[in-house]
Design a protein around this motif. Structure first.
Motif, PDB file in Angstrom:
ATOM      1  N   GLY A 166       0.819  -1.206   0.000  1.00  0.00           N
ATOM      2  CA  GLY A 166       0.000   0.000   0.000  1.00  0.00           C
ATOM      3  C   GLY A 166       0.849   1.249   0.000  1.00  0.00           C
ATOM      4  N   ALA A 167       1.934   1.226   0.792  1.00  0.00           N
ATOM      5  CA  ALA A 167       2.842   2.374   0.863  1.00  0.00           C
ATOM      6  C   ALA A 167       3.611   2.549  -0.444  1.00  0.00           C
ATOM      7  CB  ALA A 167       3.808   2.194   2.031  1.00  0.00           C
ATOM      8  N   LEU A 168       4.080   1.455  -0.995  1.00  0.00           N
ATOM      9  CA  LEU A 168       4.857   1.501  -2.237  1.00  0.00           C
ATOM     10  C   LEU A 168       4.029   2.057  -3.395  1.00  0.00           C
ATOM     11  CD1 LEU A 168       7.507   0.648  -3.694  1.00  0.00           C
ATOM     12  CD2 LEU A 168       6.413  -1.558  -4.122  1.00  0.00           C
ATOM     13  N   LEU A 169       2.752   1.697  -3.423  1.00  0.00           N
ATOM     14  CA  LEU A 169       1.901   2.031  -4.569  1.00  0.00           C
ATOM     15  C   LEU A 169       0.879   3.112  -4.238  1.00  0.00           C
ATOM     16  CD1 LEU A 169       1.312  -1.667  -5.708  1.00  0.00           C
ATOM     17  CD2 LEU A 169       2.945  -0.041  -6.681  1.00  0.00           C
ATOM     18  N   HIS A 170       1.065   3.805  -3.109  1.00  0.00           N
ATOM     19  CA  HIS A 170       0.045   4.768  -2.671  1.00  0.00           C
ATOM     20  C   HIS A 170      -0.171   5.889  -3.688  1.00  0.00           C
ATOM     21  CE1 HIS A 170       3.564   7.137  -1.474  1.00  0.00           C
ATOM     22  NE2 HIS A 170       2.768   8.179  -1.299  1.00  0.00           N
ATOM     23  N   ASP A 171       0.860   6.237  -4.429  1.00  0.00           N
ATOM     24  CA  ASP A 171       0.761   7.343  -5.385  1.00  0.00           C
ATOM     25  C   ASP A 171       0.715   6.882  -6.837  1.00  0.00           C
ATOM     26  OD1 ASP A 171       0.463   9.669  -3.937  1.00  0.00           O
ATOM     27  OD2 ASP A 171       2.586  10.176  -3.887  1.00  0.00           O
ATOM     28  N   ILE A 172       0.389   5.617  -7.068  1.00  0.00           N
ATOM     29  CA  ILE A 172       0.401   5.117  -8.449  1.00  0.00           C
ATOM     30  C   ILE A 172      -0.598   5.883  -9.318  1.00  0.00           C
ATOM     31  CG2 ILE A 172      -1.318   3.281  -8.071  1.00  0.00           C
ATOM     32  CD1 ILE A 172       0.397   1.515  -9.949  1.00  0.00           C
ATOM     33  N   GLY A 173      -1.645   6.426  -8.703  1.00  0.00           N
ATOM     34  CA  GLY A 173      -2.620   7.215  -9.459  1.00  0.00           C
ATOM     35  C   GLY A 173      -2.030   8.476 -10.068  1.00  0.00           C
ATOM     36  N   LYS A 174      -0.894   8.936  -9.533  1.00  0.00           N
ATOM     37  CA  LYS A 174      -0.260  10.133 -10.101  1.00  0.00           C
ATOM     38  C   LYS A 174       0.320   9.878 -11.481  1.00  0.00           C
ATOM     39  CE  LYS A 174       0.764  12.802  -5.944  1.00  0.00           C
ATOM     40  NZ  LYS A 174       1.813  13.399  -5.089  1.00  0.00           N
TER      41      LYS A 174
END
Length: 362
Positions: A166-174
């Motif tokens: 979750g932490a690694l991919l928290h900003d994948i939406g950017k």
């Protein structure tokens, strides 16, 4: 080694740690002698600090909590995957990314293994790296710091895997936000900010049906900008409505953003960022979680130069896990700021009348 602002570095000094390029490969190796040209180039790339060799502090060698190999592999995977996604605007699923979840789970296994060997360690400044995009290094840092906090909190391995992903991919939406908005050097307009906020929704949509990515990890992408007083986004939910994993990530996300050089402002030092974060206790962030975070952050990193209320100048040489704000320091200059013949150490956790008053004094 010494950790110096680049403004205090001089030609002839030698690096004590590698500097990495945009791909995560070594750009300038340990022991390279700095020249004025190199210093100017590093400044243009937004490098604020350098680890420098120094005879007075050559015994200071921070532990590697995560191996260089683990960090390089994970960074390379983040960069490669995120760059591909940035070239596919409008993507709301990870179809055609067949090994996405499996690959990142494998990388997280290595991270958890490495960090588990250093459960009592503290969060330190990360590698010094020239960045082609803030998003990649930020994702790595938030993953490492949050997983370390999860270990300290007592989560089991499967929980750490979900939290870490979750932490690694928290900003994948950017990856679905335009580069013009992501890298804008000035304040975002109202329509631009509205678009930026959508990255939480985009991230959730991309991850929620992905094999090998737990649904809770997708919710971390969805909720990491929610705040316990309801002032966050995208839904304005409060306290118990926010999953604990997202609350951990929210703190670390804010902290790493503050301590990283951005196009619109300089990086804060750890103690400055922590003071800001702690100001949100009970309103923006969970107080108990913040207290653990405060106890795990090395607010005065090893090698940093500090001024004491005695007028003396010292270098931080060791950390006190029980009192992070009161490290062990080595005094190198007297109250007149003259070098002393025989440097000596003070454990500030035992000398309570002596305090740090300034970081990076001239």
């Amino acid at each position: 080694m010494r950790l110096l602002p680049i403004s205090q570095c001089q030609p002839g000094m030698r690096l004590s740690r590698h500097i990495y390029n945009e791909q995560g490969a070594v750009l300038l190796a340990e022991n390279v002698e700095l020249t004025q040209s190199l210093l100017e180039r590093l400044k243009t790339h937004g490098i604020d600090y350098l680890y420098i060799r120094d005879a007075l502090t050559d015994d200071i060698v921070p532990d590697e909590l995560v191996s260089e190999e683990t960090k390089r592999r994970l960074f390379t995977e983040i960069r490669s995957t995120f760059r591909k996604l940035m070239n596919e605007p409008g993507r709301r699923t990870l179809a055609n990314y067949q090994h996405f979840g499996k690959t990142f789970r494998q990388q997280m296994d290595h991270v958890i293994d490495d960090l588990s060997r250093h459960k009592d360690a503290m969060i330190m400044l990360g590698d010094i790296q020239i960045k082609d995009h803030y998003l990649y290094q930020h994702s790595l840092n938030v993953c490492l710091y949050t997983t370390m906090l999860g270990l300290s909190h007592g989560y089991e391995r499967d929980e750490l895997m979900t939290l870490g992903l979750g932490a690694l991919l928290h900003d994948i939406g950017k990856t679905q936000i335009s580069e013009e908005i992501l890298s804008k050097p000035s304040r975002l307009s109202e329509p631009e900010w509205s678009e930026m906020e959508k990255h939480t929704v985009y991230g959730f949509q991309m991850l929620k049906n992905e094999a090998n990515i737990p649904l809770l990890s997708a919710h971390c992408a969805f909720q990491h900008h929610e705040r316990i007083n309801g002032s966050g986004y995208p839904r304005g939910i409060k306290d118990e409505e926010i999953h604990p994993y997202a609350k951990w990530i929210a703190m670390v996300d804010s902290y790493d953003a503050m301590t990283t050089q951005r196009v619109y402002r300089k990086a804060m030092l750890p103690h400055e960022a922590l003071e800001v974060i702690m100001g949100g206790a009970g309103t923006l962030y969970d107080t108990d979680m913040l207290n653990l975070f405060r106890d795990k952050v090395a607010i005065y990193p090893l090698g940093v130069t500090v001024a004491l209320n005695t007028g003396e100048i010292a270098v931080v040489v060791d950390l006190n896990a029980s009192a992070p704000q009161r490290p062990v320091v080595r005094v190198i200059k007297n109250e007149g700021r003259e070098m002393i013949a025989s440097p000596y150490e003070i454990d500030l956790s035992k000398k309570l009348t002596i305090m740090i008053t300034e970081v990076h004094p001239q």
